[in-house]
Design a protein around this motif. Structure first.
Motif, PDB file in Angstrom:
ATOM      1  N   UNK A  97      24.162  12.946 -70.171  1.00 28.66           N
ATOM      2  CA  UNK A  97      24.701  14.128 -69.890  1.00 28.66           C
ATOM      3  C   UNK A  97      23.957  15.616 -69.510  1.00 28.66           C
ATOM      4  N   UNK A  98      23.304  15.327 -68.161  1.00 28.10           N
ATOM      5  CA  UNK A  98      22.431  16.431 -67.787  1.00 28.10           C
ATOM      6  C   UNK A  98      23.166  17.575 -67.408  1.00 28.10           C
ATOM      7  N   UNK A  99      22.377  18.609 -67.361  1.00 26.19           N
ATOM      8  CA  UNK A  99      22.775  19.984 -66.893  1.00 26.19           C
ATOM      9  C   UNK A  99      22.026  20.159 -65.542  1.00 26.19           C
ATOM     10  N   UNK A 110      28.192  11.229 -67.108  1.00 26.84           N
ATOM     11  CA  UNK A 110      26.941  11.692 -68.013  1.00 26.84           C
ATOM     12  C   UNK A 110      26.282  10.630 -68.497  1.00 26.84           C
ATOM     13  N   UNK A 111      26.339   9.394 -67.681  1.00 23.80           N
ATOM     14  CA  UNK A 111      25.500   8.014 -68.021  1.00 23.80           C
ATOM     15  C   UNK A 111      24.753   7.737 -66.848  1.00 23.80           C
ATOM     16  N   UNK A 112      23.791   6.923 -67.191  1.00 23.12           N
ATOM     17  CA  UNK A 112      22.978   6.153 -66.010  1.00 23.12           C
ATOM     18  C   UNK A 112      22.705   4.761 -66.547  1.00 23.12           C
ATOM     19  N   UNK A 113      22.377   3.787 -65.594  1.00 17.14           N
ATOM     20  CA  UNK A 113      22.093   2.229 -66.054  1.00 17.14           C
ATOM     21  C   UNK A 113      20.787   2.222 -66.209  1.00 17.14           C
ATOM     22  N   UNK A 114      20.548   1.749 -67.509  1.00 12.64           N
ATOM     23  CA  UNK A 114      18.888   1.524 -67.721  1.00 12.64           C
ATOM     24  C   UNK A 114      18.696   0.126 -67.069  1.00 12.64           C
ATOM     25  N   UNK A 115      17.258  -0.297 -67.212  1.00 16.20           N
ATOM     26  CA  UNK A 115      16.752  -1.377 -66.395  1.00 16.20           C
ATOM     27  C   UNK A 115      17.302  -2.778 -66.882  1.00 16.20           C
ATOM     28  N   UNK A 116      17.757  -2.726 -68.195  1.00 14.48           N
ATOM     29  CA  UNK A 116      18.024  -3.949 -68.623  1.00 14.48           C
ATOM     30  C   UNK A 116      19.911  -3.924 -68.379  1.00 14.48           C
ATOM     31  N   UNK A 117      20.414  -3.238 -67.693  1.00  9.86           N
ATOM     32  CA  UNK A 117      21.933  -3.137 -67.388  1.00  9.86           C
ATOM     33  C   UNK A 117      22.684  -2.369 -68.478  1.00  9.86           C
ATOM     34  N   UNK A 118      22.216  -1.910 -69.778  1.00 13.28           N
ATOM     35  CA  UNK A 118      22.887  -1.314 -70.599  1.00 13.28           C
ATOM     36  C   UNK A 118      23.206   0.361 -70.138  1.00 13.28           C
ATOM     37  N   UNK A 119      24.140   1.090 -70.645  1.00 13.07           N
ATOM     38  CA  UNK A 119      24.365   2.306 -70.226  1.00 13.07           C
ATOM     39  C   UNK A 119      23.739   3.235 -71.191  1.00 13.07           C
ATOM     40  N   UNK A 120      23.238   4.406 -70.690  1.00 13.63           N
ATOM     41  CA  UNK A 120      22.352   5.316 -71.519  1.00 13.63           C
ATOM     42  C   UNK A 120      23.083   6.533 -71.122  1.00 13.63           C
ATOM     43  N   UNK A 121      23.422   7.313 -72.282  1.00 16.07           N
ATOM     44  CA  UNK A 121      24.147   8.610 -72.135  1.00 16.07           C
ATOM     45  C   UNK A 121      22.951   9.710 -71.774  1.00 16.07           C
ATOM     46  N   UNK A 142      25.412  10.310 -63.330  1.00 12.40           N
ATOM     47  CA  UNK A 142      25.328  11.315 -64.323  1.00 12.40           C
ATOM     48  C   UNK A 142      26.024  12.536 -64.162  1.00 12.40           C
ATOM     49  N   UNK A 143      26.493  13.020 -63.073  1.00 12.79           N
ATOM     50  CA  UNK A 143      27.218  14.263 -62.947  1.00 12.79           C
ATOM     51  C   UNK A 143      28.660  14.192 -63.453  1.00 12.79           C
ATOM     52  N   UNK A 144      29.165  13.077 -63.087  1.00 13.74           N
ATOM     53  CA  UNK A 144      30.801  12.797 -63.497  1.00 13.74           C
ATOM     54  C   UNK A 144      30.679  11.987 -65.102  1.00 13.74           C
TER      55      UNK A 144
END
Length: 247
Positions: free
Chosen positions: A212-214, A199-210, A195-197
């Motif tokens: 961009x956390x502060x 700006x994304x995380x993997x969703x439960x279905x394997x897709x990439x979710x943006x 997330x920090x590097x």
């Protein structure tokens, strides 16, 4: 710079939930329960004092009036009532924080209220109205796709959750679903670092979710929360990410 936050002060009377003092030595921001889903005046005072002593930024973790359900039951509250209840919680915690030499620097809704105002513009406006009435300069933590971003007169900050599973639309998987809370230290730390590097995380279905956390959250009531938070901080620092409060 990335902020690392945790929900703290969530005991009640003689009952304690999590190790607040240990977490205050790891995180950079503390979301302090304001008495409606957890916490009481003495716990609030002790948590604020511990945060001030360690240089941790204090945030008001406001919620529905739901002690029995730990604030995790969605409620239909009239907008003017919800505004008043959020204002009450915010003012109470800020008064205690100031007595301990600090002050509330941001607002983070808790549990069902947090998730409700991601999609409900009426309740989002009601919560924002309380913040504007008290101090419009206070930023609010929320998900990047939240309707709170469309509410005028408030500053909104993106938050990521290292220990929670995500749906493909960027919302959090309900705690009623299996796998909604992630407890493996390495996996939680790796997700936070991604997330920090990136700006994304993997969703439960394997897709990439943006996302961009502060600010990145590790829940204080997750099993092994201290070890999880420590693992997250260590991996972030090894990735040359500077940690510091966003507010």
């Amino acid at each position: 710079m990335i902020d690392l936050n945790a929900d703290l002060g969530e005991g009640f009377g003689p009952w304690r939930l999590g190790d607040d003092l240990a977490l205050l030595s790891i995180v950079t921001s503390a979301n302090v329960a304001c008495g409606f889903h957890a916490g009481d005046p003495l716990i609030m005072r002790r948590t604020c004092a511990g945060a001030v002593e360690r240089g941790v930024t204090i945030g008001a973790q406001v919620s529905y009036r739901d002690l029995a359900g730990f604030g995790r039951r969605e409620m239909d509250v009239a907008p003017d009532e919800l505004t008043a209840e959020v204002l009450y919680q915010l003012a109470a915690l800020d008064g205690i924080a100031r007595a301990e030499g600090g002050r509330v620097r941001y607002v983070k809704p808790h549990g069902a209220l947090y998730n409700r105002i991601v999609r409900d513009p009426v309740q989002a406006e009601a919560v924002a109205a309380a913040v504007r009435a008290y101090d419009p300069a206070l930023p609010m933590l929320t998900l990047p796709g939240s309707v709170l971003h469309q509410v005028s007169g408030v500053t909104v900050v993106n938050e990521g959750f290292a220990d929670r599973a995500y749906n493909p639309d960027g919302t959090l998987v309900s705690r009623r679903e299996p796998g909604a809370v992630i407890e493996d230290e390495h996996r939680v730390a790796a997700r936070a670092t991604r997330m920090a590097v990136d700006g994304t995380v993997e969703a439960v279905d394997g897709t990439e979710v943006r996302v961009d956390p502060r600010s990145i959250c590790v829940h204080g009531d997750t099993p092994g929360a201290v070890a999880l938070a420590r693992a997250v901080r260590t991996m972030l620092e090894h990735a040359d990410i500077r940690l510091g409060p966003f507010a």
